[in-house]
Design an enzyme around this catalytic site. Structure first.
Site, PDB file in Angstrom:
ATOM      1  N   HIS A 242     -18.890  10.012  -3.517  1.00 15.26           N
ATOM      2  CA  HIS A 242     -19.276   9.094  -4.581  1.00 15.26           C
ATOM      3  C   HIS A 242     -19.704   7.720  -4.078  1.00 15.26           C
ATOM      4  O   HIS A 242     -19.062   7.166  -3.188  1.00 15.26           O
ATOM      5  CB  HIS A 242     -18.099   8.908  -5.549  1.00 15.26           C
ATOM      6  CG  HIS A 242     -17.570  10.185  -6.096  1.00 15.26           C
ATOM      7  ND1 HIS A 242     -16.391  10.752  -5.670  1.00 15.26           N
ATOM      8  CD2 HIS A 242     -18.074  11.034  -7.027  1.00 15.26           C
ATOM      9  CE1 HIS A 242     -16.183  11.887  -6.328  1.00 15.26           C
ATOM     10  NE2 HIS A 242     -17.192  12.083  -7.144  1.00 15.26           N
TER      11      HIS A 242
ATOM     12  N   SER B 126     -18.223  13.418 -12.358  1.00 16.34           N
ATOM     13  CA  SER B 126     -17.570  12.242 -11.804  1.00 16.34           C
ATOM     14  C   SER B 126     -18.483  11.022 -11.671  1.00 16.34           C
ATOM     15  O   SER B 126     -17.989   9.919 -11.528  1.00 16.34           O
ATOM     16  CB  SER B 126     -16.986  12.577 -10.424  1.00 16.34           C
ATOM     17  OG  SER B 126     -17.994  13.098  -9.582  1.00 16.34           O
TER      18      SER B 126
ATOM     19  N   ASP C 295     -16.254   7.063  -1.435  1.00 20.77           N
ATOM     20  CA  ASP C 295     -15.642   8.168  -0.699  1.00 20.77           C
ATOM     21  C   ASP C 295     -16.754   9.119  -0.281  1.00 20.77           C
ATOM     22  O   ASP C 295     -17.933   8.807  -0.456  1.00 20.77           O
ATOM     23  CB  ASP C 295     -14.542   8.851  -1.518  1.00 20.77           C
ATOM     24  CG  ASP C 295     -15.050   9.515  -2.799  1.00 20.77           C
ATOM     25  OD1 ASP C 295     -16.274   9.761  -2.903  1.00 20.77           O
ATOM     26  OD2 ASP C 295     -14.235   9.783  -3.697  1.00 20.77           O
TER      27      ASP C 295
END
Ligand SMILES: *[C@@H]1O[C@H](CO)[C@@H](O)[C@H](O)[C@H]1NC(C)=O
Ligand SMILES: *[C@@H]1O[C@H](CO)[C@@H](O)[C@H](O)[C@H]1NC(C)=O
Ligand SMILES: *[C@@H]1O[C@H](CO)[C@@H](O)[C@H](O)[C@H]1NC(C)=O
Ligand SMILES: *[C@@H]1O[C@H](CO)[C@@H](O)[C@H](O)[C@H]1NC(C)=O
Ligand SMILES: *[C@@H]1O[C@H](CO)[C@@H](O)[C@H](O)[C@H]1NC(C)=O
Ligand SMILES: *[C@H]1O[C@H](CO)[C@@H](O)[C@H](O)[C@H]1NC(C)=O
Length: 273
Positions: free
Chosen positions: A251, A35, A248
């Site tokens: 991340h 990610s 978040d």
């Protein structure tokens, strides 16, 4: 409060230690990993990154990136002076049909994945490398002018530490098939992270742990982007995402990546001299 934030953030810092760059030249960029560099491969059904409020800063709607705007792959592409490579999921049909890749490269990264099977059922590192191998075979890409950016942040880092042979063998296998001599370089993302955090700490004027609080938070770590069965948000978004280092719980924000990128520039310069 303090304790809670530390629990979220410090495992991340310890876990996200490095990127690996295979340097063969400077024209085409292949991105593999998770990610931190996924720019939209993870399917909508499996990804919060395709839900509001992801992408809220740019482009204004979710773009499949685990950020309010850009992720690390975008910053590295900008460093190389190219646009961010298209996600494989969006490109593969076209690739299969034309047997060509566009000249900036392809992004094979899927959020939540790692070298080994993780919690998500998405292409792991082996599979991503197979995609790349297939593409190279099909298109006869000249690897002497390509770069692979590999992000293995945390999804299986613990496993990676004890069983990393498989990953290395894959990379070696891949490189042995290319004409160019392989060059492995470790980019120290951990140091960039901590240095960026310190700089932010100083300039934000918020010399306390509040700077580590993610912009988008819910009751549970994975709640950003989730709604309940009535469509009621299970999360809140901060007023100004540009003032948050983390987007978040897992991340960095666009702002955070910018700061990390800045801290990486000296290393990038020494790699691409
Ligand atoms: C990666 O995924 C493939 C396909 O699902 C699987 O066969 C393989 O065992 C996985 N590799 C590892 C190291 O878990
Ligand atoms: C690949 O690119 C390099 C450098 O641009 C060049 O020297 C080499 O001839 C190319 N190889 C092929 C097979 O086109
Ligand atoms: C991979 O793990 C082995 C121990 O299992 C260790 O000796 C080796 O240094 C590790 N390699 C890297 C690149 O971390
Ligand atoms: C942060 O500020 C302190 C003093 O206030 C200074 O010693 C330190 O070098 C600064 N760190 C960064 C990364 O700017
Ligand atoms: C930020 O600054 C405060 C006070 O100077 C310090 O206690 C804290 O550890 C710093 N945080 C980070 C992540 O460097
Ligand atoms: C990158 O490309 C430029 C121009 O195309 C060339 O001058 C330079 O030597 C290349 N750098 C590497 C590392 O191949």
């Amino acid at each position: 409060m303090k304790k809670k934030i530390l629990i979220f953030v410090f495992p991340l810092l310890w876990i996200c230690l490095f990127l690996i760059i295979i340097l063969c030249g400077n024209v085409t960029l292949f991105v593999l990993g998770d990610s931190y560099v996924d720019t939209g491969n993870t399917p909508r059904s499996a990804s919060a990154a395709w839900k509001q409020p992801y992408g809220i800063t740019f482009p204004g709607n979710p773009s499949g990136r685990f950020s309010d705007a850009h992720v690390l792959a975008d910053y590295i592409a900008s460093y190389l002076g190219i646009r961010s490579p298209t996600p494989y999921e969006q490109k593969k049909l076209e690739v299969a049909m034309t047997s060509r890749i566009d000249n900036v490269g392809i992004n094979f990264a899927y959020g939540g994945t790692g070298v080994f099977q993780t919690l998500v059922d998405l292409p792991n590192m082996t599979t991503q490398i197979d995609f790349l191998q297939q593409l190279i075979d099909q298109t006869r890409t000249n690897l002497s002018s390509s770069i692979a950016l590999v992000s293995l942040a945390g999804n299986d880092y613990a496993t990676f530490l004890t069983k990393n042979g498989s990953f290395e063998q894959n990379l070696i296998g891949l490189n042995s098939k290319s004409a160019a001599a392989p060059v492995y370089i470790y980019l120290d993302l951990y140091t960039a992270f901590t240095s960026a955090l310190k700089t932010e700490n100083n300039s934000s004027g918020r010399n306390d742990e509040s700077q580590l609080k993610p912009c988008c938070v819910g009751k549970n770590v994975e709640d950003c982007g989730l709604t309940d069965e009535n469509g009621v948000k299970k999360y809140v978004v901060c007023e100004n995402p540009k003032q948050s280092f983390f987007w978040d719980s897992l991340h960095p924000s666009n702002q955070g990546w910018g700061a990390i990128y800045k801290a990486l520039i000296p290393s990038l310069k020494s790699l691409f001299l």
